[in-house]
Design an enzyme around this catalytic site. Sequence first.
Site, PDB file in Angstrom:
ATOM      1  N   SER A  65       0.792  -1.234   0.000  1.00 53.94           N
ATOM      2  CA  SER A  65       0.000   0.000   0.000  1.00 53.94           C
ATOM      3  C   SER A  65       0.824   1.283   0.000  1.00 53.94           C
ATOM      4  O   SER A  65       0.264   2.360  -0.234  1.00 53.94           O
ATOM      5  CB  SER A  65      -0.920   0.019   1.206  1.00 53.94           C
ATOM      6  OG  SER A  65      -1.994  -0.841   0.954  1.00 53.94           O
ATOM      7  N   LYS A  68       0.519   3.326  -2.997  1.00 55.72           N
ATOM      8  CA  LYS A  68      -0.675   4.162  -3.234  1.00 55.72           C
ATOM      9  C   LYS A  68      -0.350   5.655  -3.194  1.00 55.72           C
ATOM     10  O   LYS A  68      -0.995   6.462  -3.868  1.00 55.72           O
ATOM     11  CB  LYS A  68      -1.750   3.835  -2.187  1.00 55.72           C
ATOM     12  CG  LYS A  68      -2.309   2.426  -2.334  1.00 55.72           C
ATOM     13  CD  LYS A  68      -3.198   2.047  -1.170  1.00 55.72           C
ATOM     14  CE  LYS A  68      -3.747   0.637  -1.362  1.00 55.72           C
ATOM     15  NZ  LYS A  68      -4.479   0.141  -0.197  1.00 55.72           N
ATOM     16  N   TYR A 193      -2.185  -2.740 -10.829  1.00 51.59           N
ATOM     17  CA  TYR A 193      -2.247  -2.555  -9.362  1.00 51.59           C
ATOM     18  C   TYR A 193      -1.353  -3.562  -8.634  1.00 51.59           C
ATOM     19  O   TYR A 193      -0.557  -3.190  -7.766  1.00 51.59           O
ATOM     20  CB  TYR A 193      -3.703  -2.694  -8.898  1.00 51.59           C
ATOM     21  CG  TYR A 193      -3.884  -2.620  -7.393  1.00 51.59           C
ATOM     22  CD1 TYR A 193      -3.924  -1.388  -6.732  1.00 51.59           C
ATOM     23  CD2 TYR A 193      -4.025  -3.778  -6.629  1.00 51.59           C
ATOM     24  CE1 TYR A 193      -4.088  -1.325  -5.352  1.00 51.59           C
ATOM     25  CE2 TYR A 193      -4.197  -3.720  -5.249  1.00 51.59           C
ATOM     26  CZ  TYR A 193      -4.235  -2.497  -4.615  1.00 51.59           C
ATOM     27  OH  TYR A 193      -4.389  -2.425  -3.254  1.00 51.59           O
ATOM     28  N   TYR A 245      -4.116   3.217   7.916  1.00 51.64           N
ATOM     29  CA  TYR A 245      -5.421   2.548   7.897  1.00 51.64           C
ATOM     30  C   TYR A 245      -6.328   3.122   8.992  1.00 51.64           C
ATOM     31  O   TYR A 245      -6.255   4.304   9.299  1.00 51.64           O
ATOM     32  CB  TYR A 245      -5.290   1.022   8.050  1.00 51.64           C
ATOM     33  CG  TYR A 245      -4.150   0.407   7.294  1.00 51.64           C
ATOM     34  CD1 TYR A 245      -3.912   0.733   5.969  1.00 51.64           C
ATOM     35  CD2 TYR A 245      -3.318  -0.514   7.891  1.00 51.64           C
ATOM     36  CE1 TYR A 245      -2.875   0.149   5.273  1.00 51.64           C
ATOM     37  CE2 TYR A 245      -2.271  -1.102   7.191  1.00 51.64           C
ATOM     38  CZ  TYR A 245      -2.060  -0.758   5.886  1.00 51.64           C
ATOM     39  OH  TYR A 245      -1.030  -1.322   5.192  1.00 51.64           O
ATOM     40  N   VAL A 263       1.146  -3.915   3.813  1.00 54.20           N
ATOM     41  CA  VAL A 263       1.013  -5.207   4.492  1.00 54.20           C
ATOM     42  C   VAL A 263       2.255  -6.103   4.412  1.00 54.20           C
ATOM     43  O   VAL A 263       2.310  -7.124   5.104  1.00 54.20           O
ATOM     44  CB  VAL A 263      -0.201  -6.037   4.005  1.00 54.20           C
ATOM     45  CG1 VAL A 263      -1.492  -5.455   4.470  1.00 54.20           C
ATOM     46  CG2 VAL A 263      -0.168  -6.244   2.518  1.00 54.20           C
TER      47      VAL A 263
HETATM   48  O1  DON Z   1      -4.446  -4.759  -2.195  1.00 54.66           O
HETATM   49  C1  DON Z   1      -3.910  -5.329  -1.258  1.00 54.66           C
HETATM   50  O2  DON Z   1      -4.561  -5.953  -0.414  1.00 54.66           O
HETATM   51  C2  DON Z   1      -2.400  -5.221  -1.119  1.00 54.66           C
HETATM   52  N1  DON Z   1      -1.762  -5.231  -2.391  1.00 54.66           N
HETATM   53  C3  DON Z   1      -2.020  -3.973  -0.393  1.00 54.66           C
HETATM   54  C4  DON Z   1      -2.694  -3.843   0.933  1.00 54.66           C
HETATM   55  C5  DON Z   1      -1.936  -3.023   1.895  1.00 54.66           C
HETATM   56  O3  DON Z   1      -0.735  -2.953   1.921  1.00 54.66           O
HETATM   57  C6  DON Z   1      -2.751  -2.333   2.917  1.00 54.66           C
HETATM   58  N2  DON Z   1      -3.654  -1.414   2.334  1.00 54.66           N
HETATM   59  N3  DON Z   1      -3.982  -0.334   2.551  1.00 54.66           N
END
Ligand code: DON
Length: 309
Positions: A65, A68, A193, A245, A263
Site C-alpha cells: 500500500s 498508493k 495494481y 489505515y 502489508v
Molecule cells: O491490495 C492489497 O490488499 C495489497 N496489495 C495492499 C494492501 C496493503 O498494503 C494495505 N492497504 N492499505
Amino acid sequence: MACQREDELQELVDEARKIAYEGKVANYIPALQKQNPEVLSCAITYPNGKCVSAGDINQSFSLQSISKIITLAIVLMDYGVDHVFHKVGMEPTGDPFNSIVKLETSSQAKPLNPMINAGALAVTSMIKGKNAEEKVEYILKFVRKLCNDPDITYCNDVAISEFTTSFLNRSLCYYMKGGGVIHGNVEEIMEVYTKHCAISMNSLHLANVGAVFAMNGVNPVTGERVMPKEVARICKTFMVTCGMYNASGEFAIKIGIPAKSGVSGGIMCSVPGRFGIGIFGPPLNDIGNSHTGMKLLELLQEKYDLSMF
Ligand code: DON
C-alpha cells in the site's frame, strides 16, 4: 534532528525486534507468508542527502500500500486536483483498508479516499499508457527517480501471487465500474495494481522516497524537483489522515508524523522539512501495520520527539 548515529539507531532496532513474535506476517497474499518476522531495518534520510541506517538494510520488500502514495502523486501531476478528486474522495473511513461497505453507502460508488484499496484501484485506473506493460513502466520510471536507482522493479512472484488470489479487489473494481467511477478493463487494472504493489526496494530507498515528500517534492540527493510542492503537500496530508489505515488517528496522537504503511511490513514516514524514514518489519499488528515498525517509531518518538504537533 532525529537520530544522527547508527549505533544509537541500531540499539532501538534491537529493542523493537524483541517483540517480533507478537505480530503475524501477512498471509492473505501467499508470497508474503515467506517473510522472516525477525527482519527489521530502518533508514533516515535528511534534507542534505545524508542517510543514517541500521538493521537488515539490504533486505528488499514489496511496497504494497505504500505504492498508493506514489500512484496518487502521479495522477495528481497528470490530471490535476479537480479531476482526481472528482473520482475519489478526501475523507478517512475508519474501516479496514479492503472494506467494500462505504462504496455502497457513498454516492455513486465513489471511494472515500485514495489510501483504501477501492480508492487506490480507482487511481490505478487513471495511470497513463496503452497497455498494462506501459502503465507499469510509467510508474517504475517515477519510482526510480524517487529512489535514485535505475534498477528498481517489481517482484513478479509477489505480483502473480496477489493477482491470482485477489478476488476482493476485483469485486471493488467491478462495483466501481458499475457505478461509473472507473472505466476500462478490470483485469488490466488488477495487473497494473498488483505489479505496483509488488515494487521491490529496501529501507534505504524508502527513506529517500519519504524524504522527497518531506522536502516538498525535491530529491535531497540530486536536488531535482520531481513533483510540485502542492502534490507533495496533498500526499503528506493523506498520510496523516489515512496512511496507517483505521489506526491513523491513534498514530497521529502517539507518533504525530505523516506515514504510510503496507502489508508486507513497510512504513514510510515524511516529516515536513526534517527527514524521510523507511522501515521494514514484516510481522503485523491486528490492524495490518508493522508491529516491530510501530514499536521502533514509538522508541524514536520518545527519544527524538518526532511529532509535528
Ligand atoms: O491490495 C492489497 O490488499 C495489497 N496489495 C495492499 C494492501 C496493503 O498494503 C494495505 N492497504 N492499505
